[in-house]
Design a protein around this motif. Structure first.
Motif, PDB file in Angstrom:
ATOM      1  N   LYS A 135      12.274  -4.706  -8.086  1.00  0.00           N
ATOM      2  CA  LYS A 135      12.970  -3.788  -9.000  1.00  0.00           C
ATOM      3  C   LYS A 135      12.539  -2.348  -8.755  1.00  0.00           C
ATOM      4  O   LYS A 135      13.367  -1.431  -8.712  1.00  0.00           O
ATOM      5  N   ARG A 136      11.230  -2.154  -8.582  1.00  0.00           N
ATOM      6  CA  ARG A 136      10.699  -0.809  -8.346  1.00  0.00           C
ATOM      7  C   ARG A 136      11.204  -0.246  -7.022  1.00  0.00           C
ATOM      8  O   ARG A 136      11.621   0.918  -6.943  1.00  0.00           O
ATOM      9  N   MET A 137      11.215  -1.067  -5.982  1.00  0.00           N
ATOM     10  CA  MET A 137      11.656  -0.595  -4.671  1.00  0.00           C
ATOM     11  C   MET A 137      13.142  -0.270  -4.678  1.00  0.00           C
ATOM     12  O   MET A 137      13.573   0.753  -4.127  1.00  0.00           O
ATOM     13  N   ILE A 138      13.946  -1.116  -5.302  1.00  0.00           N
ATOM     14  CA  ILE A 138      15.396  -0.881  -5.338  1.00  0.00           C
ATOM     15  C   ILE A 138      15.724   0.400  -6.092  1.00  0.00           C
ATOM     16  O   ILE A 138      16.641   1.144  -5.724  1.00  0.00           O
ATOM     17  N   SER A 139      14.964   0.676  -7.146  1.00  0.00           N
ATOM     18  CA  SER A 139      15.227   1.887  -7.945  1.00  0.00           C
ATOM     19  C   SER A 139      14.665   3.143  -7.291  1.00  0.00           C
ATOM     20  O   SER A 139      14.936   4.251  -7.768  1.00  0.00           O
ATOM     21  N   SER A 140      13.897   2.991  -6.194  1.00  0.00           N
ATOM     22  CA  SER A 140      13.243   4.150  -5.578  1.00  0.00           C
ATOM     23  C   SER A 140      13.800   4.518  -4.209  1.00  0.00           C
ATOM     24  O   SER A 140      13.756   5.683  -3.827  1.00  0.00           O
ATOM     25  N   ILE A 141      14.295   3.523  -3.461  1.00  0.00           N
ATOM     26  CA  ILE A 141      14.716   3.766  -2.076  1.00  0.00           C
ATOM     27  C   ILE A 141      16.129   3.237  -1.867  1.00  0.00           C
ATOM     28  O   ILE A 141      16.438   2.121  -2.261  1.00  0.00           O
ATOM     29  N   ASP A 142      16.995   4.055  -1.235  1.00  0.00           N
ATOM     30  CA  ASP A 142      18.329   3.540  -0.919  1.00  0.00           C
ATOM     31  C   ASP A 142      18.321   2.914   0.474  1.00  0.00           C
ATOM     32  O   ASP A 142      17.295   2.918   1.174  1.00  0.00           O
ATOM     33  N   ASP A 143      19.462   2.373   0.904  1.00  0.00           N
ATOM     34  CA  ASP A 143      19.523   1.637   2.171  1.00  0.00           C
ATOM     35  C   ASP A 143      19.241   2.515   3.382  1.00  0.00           C
ATOM     36  O   ASP A 143      18.853   2.010   4.442  1.00  0.00           O
ATOM     37  N   ASP A 144      19.449   3.826   3.252  1.00  0.00           N
ATOM     38  CA  ASP A 144      19.211   4.732   4.378  1.00  0.00           C
ATOM     39  C   ASP A 144      17.798   5.298   4.391  1.00  0.00           C
ATOM     40  O   ASP A 144      17.459   6.107   5.259  1.00  0.00           O
ATOM     41  N   GLY A 145      16.965   4.913   3.412  1.00  0.00           N
ATOM     42  CA  GLY A 145      15.588   5.384   3.379  1.00  0.00           C
ATOM     43  C   GLY A 145      15.392   6.642   2.547  1.00  0.00           C
ATOM     44  O   GLY A 145      14.285   7.194   2.504  1.00  0.00           O
ATOM     45  N   ARG A 146      16.444   7.112   1.868  1.00  0.00           N
ATOM     46  CA  ARG A 146      16.309   8.299   1.023  1.00  0.00           C
ATOM     47  C   ARG A 146      15.668   7.902  -0.297  1.00  0.00           C
ATOM     48  O   ARG A 146      16.007   6.883  -0.895  1.00  0.00           O
ATOM     49  N   VAL A 147      14.715   8.737  -0.758  1.00  0.00           N
ATOM     50  CA  VAL A 147      14.071   8.482  -2.042  1.00  0.00           C
ATOM     51  C   VAL A 147      15.041   8.891  -3.152  1.00  0.00           C
ATOM     52  O   VAL A 147      15.552  10.019  -3.169  1.00  0.00           O
ATOM     53  N   LEU A 148      15.320   7.968  -4.059  1.00  0.00           N
ATOM     54  CA  LEU A 148      16.302   8.203  -5.125  1.00  0.00           C
ATOM     55  C   LEU A 148      15.725   9.042  -6.252  1.00  0.00           C
ATOM     56  O   LEU A 148      14.505   9.079  -6.466  1.00  0.00           O
ATOM     57  N   ASP A 149      16.619   9.695  -7.014  1.00  0.00           N
ATOM     58  CA  ASP A 149      16.185  10.486  -8.168  1.00  0.00           C
ATOM     59  C   ASP A 149      15.450   9.630  -9.177  1.00  0.00           C
ATOM     60  O   ASP A 149      14.551  10.106  -9.885  1.00  0.00           O
ATOM     61  N   SER A 150      15.833   8.350  -9.261  1.00  0.00           N
ATOM     62  CA  SER A 150      15.236   7.453 -10.251  1.00  0.00           C
ATOM     63  C   SER A 150      13.825   7.012  -9.876  1.00  0.00           C
ATOM     64  O   SER A 150      13.185   6.285 -10.633  1.00  0.00           O
ATOM     65  N   ALA A 151      13.324   7.461  -8.719  1.00  0.00           N
ATOM     66  CA  ALA A 151      11.978   7.063  -8.300  1.00  0.00           C
ATOM     67  C   ALA A 151      10.913   7.631  -9.234  1.00  0.00           C
ATOM     68  O   ALA A 151       9.870   7.007  -9.448  1.00  0.00           O
ATOM     69  N   SER A 152      11.157   8.835  -9.784  1.00  0.00           N
ATOM     70  CA  SER A 152      10.205   9.421 -10.762  1.00  0.00           C
ATOM     71  C   SER A 152      10.931  10.470 -11.576  1.00  0.00           C
ATOM     72  O   SER A 152      11.887  11.096 -11.103  1.00  0.00           O
ATOM     73  N   SER A 153      10.457  10.675 -12.790  1.00  0.00           N
ATOM     74  CA  SER A 153      11.071  11.691 -13.658  1.00  0.00           C
ATOM     75  C   SER A 153      10.841  13.083 -13.097  1.00  0.00           C
ATOM     76  O   SER A 153      11.689  13.972 -13.230  1.00  0.00           O
ATOM     77  N   GLU A 154       9.692  13.288 -12.437  1.00  0.00           N
ATOM     78  CA  GLU A 154       9.382  14.590 -11.849  1.00  0.00           C
ATOM     79  C   GLU A 154      10.372  14.928 -10.742  1.00  0.00           C
ATOM     80  O   GLU A 154      10.876  16.049 -10.653  1.00  0.00           O
ATOM     81  N   LEU A 155      10.666  13.928  -9.871  1.00  0.00           N
ATOM     82  CA  LEU A 155      11.610  14.162  -8.774  1.00  0.00           C
ATOM     83  C   LEU A 155      13.003  14.449  -9.320  1.00  0.00           C
ATOM     84  O   LEU A 155      13.712  15.321  -8.807  1.00  0.00           O
TER      85      LEU A 155
END
Length: 787
Positions: A135-155
């Motif tokens: 769950k944590r990985m899916i919410s943090s990384i997309d299929d292309d390796g980009r870190v998603l906005d949902s990875a942290s509130s700071e980001l």
């Protein structure tokens, strides 16, 4: 299994075809290591695994496995304590975690559907689920390796700031593009240099804009200038971008540390998913090639039914029945070249290798394979210039190697045995080699064009002749394998068909010895008999196939009919039960209403015991399993089969009347005494003549204003047609209830509803007078009606 036979029988081409159905790197690695197994239990497990995959492909299409990249290099890097994985690497691991979750859920659904699987579930049970990490990985990384906005509130906060700043910069710089200053630009665009937004300005107008020059064109005529009024905004954007990179690095480090303790579990999951991918590929390849699950003989009895070579188009290949290992261990296939002998023995060899590798084989159901410790093959022209060996020498070298390694559990395939030397010596050597191999107890299929071997096969127990059919009329081989019949020489027959003079043909026959002529005549007669038997068998097989197909179609249609019949019966039962339940509720309501009227009027119109009996009779209504014989439903249906002139009971008023006609909206015009009313069909019940004449009691209903009906009708919010229908019913009810007057609230609005009420009241002869309410009671928004 020796590599030589894999190359000779083109085993790698089968693997290449199979590779097209794989989606994971690990699946390709498993395929690369695939070899036929000499172990009976291993072969059984492999084939059961493929059978599971075939069942899944048939029922569900396939196991849902996405394209997965090998993760073992990443797992090695995780052994280094401070090592951090990049976004792309973590994306590949995330795909694996998601795939494990999907596959596990897929097999849970199969288990709930009671799909029986033989061995694949053992593989699935070894998968390690990591729901929280997934769950944590899916919410943090997309299929292309980009870190998603949902990875942290700071980001998320930083990227929102970057977006706002970029929008502000573009808005401010857009004024230069759209305003009067646009003529000083080389192009009306906003571009980026050194990660800062700039404008392409003509060099001669540099002083007009001011700001910072970041770059210039190759010709020097265009300068890329950052206007002074956006410098600070660009500075803020740069600060946010640096903060974003720092936060991304922090998140990647956190995700790396999150999965670091699970290196072994991830590697095991990769292995297991790769194995399931391989099962998928085997099953889909079998489906595509029309292959079947073979039976396995512990005694190495091979019985291939309508076997065909998997590398030849199935629309062109000729299928053959081939059996060995039961009544005979050696087959000698004789006859001229170009008749299909080589393809036949290659078919036996490659199907045996496929079966021992756990692959389905291209043959008919109930075909059987053995489990050989080795398969040896000497097929084709193998001259060796480097070793200075002729074709004959090369073949003898291979056969010597085979003789040194065979056992009684081996399968040997020899093509054109003894060829390449003097015919007499070649035939003698071929017979000696066959004797030597046959003596070991292994199974042998050898092809030859030497006629001497035809008689040799008759004189050896466990040895049988075979040949490839040749059509003398068309001068073409049919590629049909004929067991028990040696190949005949067709040279003279072919020459005659080609037009050689009869005298030459007769002289040639005279030069051949009588013994050879007798053998050829015998072979010709046997061939003709066998051809007739094959043709009749083919015709019977076609008829059987057509009959079987028709039987299956009829069975399917019958099953569909039974399924639909049962479903429709169930639906009818459910609907009937609903009708009965509604009838019970209405009965309770009628009885309660009658009790209330008894109290109000003070006279007993219906006896208590009759009420109880009536309620009990209604409660006993049930839907019988056989709807055709259900008297209750038949009676209920008859009660609602309305026709003009029928006597009916208006249930809401407890009054009897006569049907006049049916309106388009489904209501009926009913004559009740002197009144003509519009009644909904659901409020009617048919009254039979016998019931009418034999009634033992009547329900007395007094006209009174205490029936609970409101003296006011509110039509606001109704559509015009609906309002007119409600008004008509309400006026009828008010007359029955004995009201001297009622109030109709229609509102002011557009006036359409008010006009409709007025027109209706004018036409109704039962209305004595009507007019608008007093100003303090609604004014022209309501109408008072007097009867």
């Amino acid at each position: 299994m020796n590599e030589k036979v894999l190359e000779t029988l083109e085993y790698d081409k089968i693997k290449q075809q199979l590779a097209a159905y794989l989606t994971t790197d690990r699946g390709n690695e498993i395929l690369g290591n695939l070899r036929p197994s000499p172990d009976f239990d291993v072969v059984t497990d492999r084939l059961n695994e493929t059978a599971d995959g075939a069942d899944i492909v048939r029922l569900k299409g396939e196991i849902p496995i996405p394209k997965l990249t090998e993760i073992s290099p990443y797992m090695k890097r995780l052994r280094i304590e401070d090592a951090s994985l990049g976004g792309t690497e973590l994306a590949h691991i995330t795909k694996l975690l998601r795939a494990v979750q999907v596959v596990h859920s897929f097999f849970n659904d199969l288990a709930e559907e009671a799909v029986h699987l033989r061995t694949v579930t053992k593989t699935v049970d070894q998968l390690t689920l990591m729901p929280e990490i997934t769950k944590r990985m899916i919410s943090s990384i997309d299929d292309d390796g980009r870190v998603l906005d949902s990875a942290s509130s700071e980001l998320r906060s930083i990227r929102k700031s970057i977006g706002r700043t970029q929008t502000d910069i573009r808005a401010r710089m857009g004024k230069f593009i759209k305003g009067s200053d646009s003529k000083y630009l080389s192009e009306p665009i906003i571009t980026v240099r050194d990660d800062r937004f700039v404008l392409p300005i003509k060099a001669e107008y540099k002083q007009r804009f001011g700001g910072i020059v970041h770059d210039q064109s190759a010709s020097g005529q265009t300068l890329y200038v950052e206007p002074s009024n956006v410098v600070e905004m660009n500075n803020q954007l740069r600060r946010d971008q640096l903060a974003e990179k720092a936060e991304v690095r922090k998140i990647l480090a956190e995700l790396t540390n999150l999965i670091r303790p699970y290196r072994n579990e991830l590697m095991q999951n990769m292995n297991l998913v790769g194995q399931l991918d391989f099962v998928n590929a085997k099953a889909k390849y079998a489906h595509q090639t029309g292959s079947v699950l073979p039976l396995i003989s512990s005694k190495n009895v091979v019985n291939l039914r309508q076997a065909r070579h998997p590398l030849i188009d199935k629309d062109r290949v000729v299928a053959n029945d081939i059996a060995i290992g039961d009544q005979y261990q050696t087959i000698i296939v004789t006859g001229p070249n170009t008749g299909g002998k080589t393809i036949t023995i290659k078919t036996v060899g490659i199907l045996q290798l496929m079966g021992q590798s756990g692959l389905f084989i291209t043959a008919n159901e109930d075909s059987q394979i053995g489990v050989f410790d080795e398969v040896f093959a000497d097929i084709g022209d193998e001259q060796s210039i480097e070793a200075n060996l002729s074709t004959f020498s090369s073949h003898m070298d291979n056969i010597i190697s085979i003789l040194h390694h065979i056992s009684k559990k081996s399968l040997v395939l020899l093509d054109e045995l003894g060829a390449g030397t003097d015919p007499k010596e070649g035939a003698a050597l071929a017979m000696a080699i066959i004797d030597a191999i046959h003596a070991t107890g292994c199974e042998l299929i050898a092809t030859t064009h030497y006629p001497e071997l035809k008689a040799f096969a008759y004189n050896r127990p466990g040895v049988i002749n075979a040949s490839m059919e040749f059509d003398v009329d068309t001068l073409r081989p049919t590629y049909r394998f004929l067991m028990g019949i040696p190949g005949q020489s067709n040279a003279l027959n072919i020459a005659r068909k080609l037009g050689f003079p009869k005298q030459i043909i007769d002289n040639a026959r005279a030069f051949t010895d009588s013994k050879n002529q007798d053998i050829n005549n015998m072979i010709e007669e046997l061939t003709a008999q066998t051809k007739r038997a094959h043709d009749e068998a083919d015709q019977l097989q076609r008829q059987l196939s057509e009959s079987t197909k028709l039987h299956h179609e009829l069975t399917d249609q019958f099953n569909k009919y039974q399924s639909q019949k049962d479903r429709l019966t169930e639906q009818a039962q459910e609907r009937a039960n609903q009708v009965v339940e509604e009838a019970k509720k209405k009965a309770d309501k009628i009885i309660a209403d009658l009790h209330q009227k008894q109290k109000q009027v003070g006279k007993v119109a219906v006896k208590e015991n009759e009420l109880i009996d009536a309620k009990g009779a209604l409660n006993k209504l049930e839907v019988a399993p056989n709807l055709k014989k259900n008297k209750v439903l038949t009676k209920e249906k008859a009660k609602h089969d309305f026709h003009p002139g029928d006597d009916v009971l208006v249930k809401s008023y407890g009054q009897q009347g006569s049907l006049i006609g049916k309106e388009k909206n489904g209501t009926w015009d009913v004559q009740i005494g002197i009144l003509k009313m519009k009644i909904n069909e659901a409020d009617l019940e048919k009254v039979g003549k016998e019931k009418k004449s034999n009634q033992k009691f009547q329900t007395h209903v007094s006209r009174t204003r205490s029936t609970g009906m409101s003296p006011t009708l509110d039509l606001r919010g109704h559509r015009y047609e609906e309002a007119m229908y409600e008004l008509d019913r309400y006026i009828d009810s008010a007359l029955l209830a004995g009201y001297p007057s009622v109030t109709i609230i229609h509102g002011k609005g557009t006036g359409a509803l008010r006009k409709g009420v007025t027109d209706y009241l004018k036409r109704n002869k039962r209305v004595k007078s009507f007019g608008y309410s007093a100003p303090n009671a609604g004014g022209d928004g309501s109408t008072i009606v007097k009867f």
